[in-house]
Design an enzyme around this catalytic site. Structure first.
Site, short mmCIF file in Angstrom:
data_model
loop_
_atom_site.label_atom_id
_atom_site.label_comp_id
_atom_site.label_asym_id
_atom_site.label_seq_id
_atom_site.Cartn_x
_atom_site.Cartn_y
_atom_site.Cartn_z
N GLY A 53 -7.68 26.52 44.12
CA GLY A 53 -7.22 25.25 43.54
C GLY A 53 -8.16 24.78 42.44
O GLY A 53 -9.38 24.83 42.60
N ARG B 87 -18.78 25.91 30.81
CA ARG B 87 -19.61 25.64 29.61
C ARG B 87 -21.08 25.95 29.89
O ARG B 87 -21.77 26.60 29.10
CB ARG B 87 -19.43 24.17 29.22
CG ARG B 87 -20.34 23.68 28.12
CD ARG B 87 -20.02 22.22 27.84
NE ARG B 87 -20.92 21.62 26.88
CZ ARG B 87 -22.06 21.02 27.19
NH1 ARG B 87 -22.46 20.97 28.46
NH2 ARG B 87 -22.81 20.48 26.26
N ALA B 88 -21.54 25.48 31.06
CA ALA B 88 -22.95 25.67 31.40
C ALA B 88 -23.27 27.15 31.60
O ALA B 88 -24.33 27.64 31.15
CB ALA B 88 -23.28 24.89 32.68
N ARG C 31 -4.46 32.07 43.11
CA ARG C 31 -4.84 32.52 44.46
C ARG C 31 -4.30 33.94 44.58
O ARG C 31 -3.10 34.13 44.68
CB ARG C 31 -4.21 31.62 45.52
CG ARG C 31 -4.61 30.14 45.40
CD ARG C 31 -4.10 29.36 46.62
NE ARG C 31 -4.02 27.92 46.39
CZ ARG C 31 -5.01 27.07 46.59
NH1 ARG C 31 -6.17 27.51 46.99
NH2 ARG C 31 -4.83 25.77 46.39
N ASP D 218 -13.50 28.30 49.68
CA ASP D 218 -13.57 29.23 50.81
C ASP D 218 -12.97 30.61 50.53
O ASP D 218 -13.63 31.64 50.72
CB ASP D 218 -12.74 28.61 51.94
CG ASP D 218 -13.55 28.41 53.17
OD1 ASP D 218 -14.76 28.68 53.09
OD2 ASP D 218 -12.98 28.01 54.20
N GLY D 219 -11.73 30.62 50.05
CA GLY D 219 -11.01 31.87 49.80
C GLY D 219 -11.70 32.69 48.72
O GLY D 219 -11.82 33.92 48.84
N THR E 253 -14.12 22.75 44.41
CA THR E 253 -12.92 22.35 45.16
C THR E 253 -12.97 20.84 45.36
O THR E 253 -14.05 20.28 45.58
CB THR E 253 -12.82 23.04 46.53
OG1 THR E 253 -11.85 22.33 47.34
CG2 THR E 253 -14.12 23.05 47.31
N ASP F 206 -11.91 19.39 47.88
CA ASP F 206 -11.93 19.10 49.32
C ASP F 206 -13.31 18.79 49.91
O ASP F 206 -13.40 18.22 50.99
CB ASP F 206 -11.34 20.28 50.11
CG ASP F 206 -9.85 20.45 49.86
OD1 ASP F 206 -9.25 19.55 49.28
OD2 ASP F 206 -9.31 21.50 50.25
N ASP G 227 -15.32 20.72 51.37
CA ASP G 227 -15.45 21.27 52.73
C ASP G 227 -16.36 22.49 52.82
O ASP G 227 -16.30 23.23 53.80
CB ASP G 227 -14.06 21.61 53.29
CG ASP G 227 -13.30 22.58 52.40
OD1 ASP G 227 -13.75 22.84 51.27
OD2 ASP G 227 -12.25 23.08 52.83
N ARG H 292 -6.38 19.92 53.37
CA ARG H 292 -5.56 20.54 54.43
C ARG H 292 -6.36 20.86 55.67
O ARG H 292 -5.82 20.93 56.76
CB ARG H 292 -4.81 21.76 53.91
CG ARG H 292 -5.70 22.84 53.40
CD ARG H 292 -4.92 24.00 52.86
NE ARG H 292 -5.71 24.61 51.81
CZ ARG H 292 -5.26 25.44 50.91
NH1 ARG H 292 -4.00 25.73 50.89
NH2 ARG H 292 -6.05 25.96 50.02
N LYS I 139 -3.69 -11.08 64.22
CA LYS I 139 -4.77 -11.78 63.51
C LYS I 139 -4.36 -12.14 62.08
O LYS I 139 -5.22 -12.31 61.20
CB LYS I 139 -6.02 -10.87 63.44
CG LYS I 139 -6.63 -10.56 64.77
CD LYS I 139 -7.57 -11.66 65.18
CE LYS I 139 -8.06 -11.39 66.60
NZ LYS I 139 -8.64 -12.57 67.21
N ARG J 194 5.94 1.55 53.86
CA ARG J 194 6.23 2.44 52.73
C ARG J 194 5.25 3.62 52.78
O ARG J 194 4.13 3.49 53.30
CB ARG J 194 6.05 1.73 51.39
CG ARG J 194 7.09 0.67 51.10
CD ARG J 194 8.44 1.29 50.77
NE ARG J 194 9.41 0.30 50.36
CZ ARG J 194 10.14 -0.45 51.19
NH1 ARG J 194 9.99 -0.31 52.50
NH2 ARG J 194 11.01 -1.32 50.71
O1 F6P Z 1 -8.01 23.30 48.34
C1 F6P Z 1 -7.69 22.32 47.46
C2 F6P Z 1 -6.31 21.77 47.71
O2 F6P Z 1 -6.09 20.78 46.74
C3 F6P Z 1 -6.04 21.24 49.12
O3 F6P Z 1 -6.56 19.97 49.34
C4 F6P Z 1 -4.54 21.31 49.17
O4 F6P Z 1 -4.08 21.40 50.49
C5 F6P Z 1 -4.24 22.56 48.42
O5 F6P Z 1 -5.32 22.77 47.53
C6 F6P Z 1 -2.94 22.57 47.67
O6 F6P Z 1 -2.79 23.81 47.06
P1 F6P Z 1 -1.65 24.18 46.02
O7 F6P Z 1 -1.93 23.48 44.73
O8 F6P Z 1 -1.74 25.65 45.89
O9 F6P Z 1 -0.36 23.71 46.61
#
Ligand code: F6P
Length: 326
Positions: free
Chosen positions: A14, A24-25, A75, A106-107, A129, A131, A133, A175, A215, A250
């Site tokens: 992603g 650039r760096a 990917r 990760d991938g 990323t 995320d 993570d 995710r 409240k 909503r």
């Molecule tokens: O890993 C980054 C991320 O943005 C996740 O938060 C999300 O689940 C996923 O990629 C979405 O991936 P894609 O753009 O391939 O649908």
């Protein structure tokens, strides 16, 4: 130790704001070190197909402020096969590329680790990323921009929530991890934050909403991470409304707006620093590591570790959010 004359770089997985600042760096540090940088397009997919070209200082002018990645991203399923990786290696040899910097999550690092071991090829990785993570860095490139995007959007939604006395359930990306939800939830004063790292009990949530209602809280914001065990914003809304329908509800799914946009100063600086260090690390003979920043220090974490372990969310932050929302 073999001298590096040509260095390949690619972005994979992603896209994340700040990837361009990292490109650039890397390009400019490489040129400074008398190394020729080769930009590889579409991540491992382009490496397998041989889509690459020499980059110059001017190839990366005016991109530090741009979101996305000028090298494009993908990917790659093919890179998961031995055949695909062999083709990739042949292309590196054909183009006299001695080392690689991969920017991704990760991938991307899983692929880098296998490839580096299979062909004894020097690779280092940068955490890119939204995320946040990845183990081995306090922040990943793109995370700060993503949470600022979420904050801006939620602030706007809050206006309508307040004007119309509504409960908004807002789904954010992540995710497998709740970092985006947690930080943006605190920054927007969300009433509830639902993340995968902490089990969601709908009855508990309803109890808290009933309490809020009693409240005189006439509106509210629930931030839910897409990977939460509740099933996401639509499921949460359905389950809540079945048992408690005082609030007009909503749903907003923020989606890919979180991945784009001009990187924040924090992401630009992080990307510049890590990109510079990636080239230095390779020159010094480092390989098979992700380069991150912990407590403002540069830290090298073996790919194997950065993949296996996960950065842990602070459950104290979740507690702080709960207390501050009373
Ligand atoms: O890993 C980054 C991320 O943005 C996740 O938060 C999300 O689940 C996923 O990629 C979405 O991936 P894609 O753009 O391939 O649908």
């Amino acid at each position: 130790m073999k001298k590096i004359n040509r260095l390949g770089l690619l972005t994979s997985g992603g896209d994340a704001p700040g990837m361009n600042a990292a490109i650039r760096a890397i390009v400019r540090t490489a040129i400074y070190e008398n190394i020729e940088p080769i930009g590889i397009y579409r991540g491992y997919t382009g490496l397998i197909k041989g889509e690459m070209e020499v980059m110059h200082s001017r190839s990366v002018s005016n991109i530090i402020q741009r979101g996305g990645t000028i090298l494009k991203s993908a990917r790659s399923k093919e890179f998961m096969t031995k055949n695909g990786r062999t083709q990739a290696f042949e292309n590196l040899q054909k183009n006299n590329i001695d080392a690689l910097v991969v920017i991704g999550g990760d991938g991307t690092f899983t692929g880098a680790r296998i490839f580096g071991e299979e062909f004894d090829f020097p690779i280092v990785g940068l955490p890119g990323t939204i995320d946040n993570d990845l183990f081995g860095t306090d922040f990943t490139i793109g995370y700060d921009t993503a949470i600022n995007t979420v904050v801006e959007a939620v602030d706007k939604i809050r206006d309508t929530a307040d004007s119309h006395d509504r409960l908004f359930i807002i789904e954010v990306m992540g995710r497998d991890a709740g970092f985006i939800a947690l930080r943006s939830g605190i920054a927007t004063g969300a009433e509830k934050i639902l993340i995968p790292e902490s089990k969601t009990y709908i009855d508990n949530l309803i109890r808290l909403l009933r309490h809020d209602w009693s409240k005189n809280k006439t509106s509210g914001i629930i931030i839910v991470a897409e990977g939460d065990d509740s099933g996401g914003a639509f499921e949460v809304a359905k389950k809540v409304n079945e048992k408690f329908d005082q609030y007009e509800t909503r749903i907003t799914i923020l989606g890919h707006i979180q991945r784009g946009g001009s990187p924040t100063a924090m992401d630009r600086v992080l990307a510049s620093r890590l990109g510079y260090k990636a080239v230095k690390a390779l020159v010094e003979g480092e390989k098979d590591v992700m380069i991150g920043e912990i407590n403002r220090e540069i830290v090298y974490t073996p790919f194997e570790k950065s993949i296996k372990h996960h950065q842990t969310v602070s459950l104290e932050l979740l507690e702080i959010a709960r207390v501050l929302a009373i």
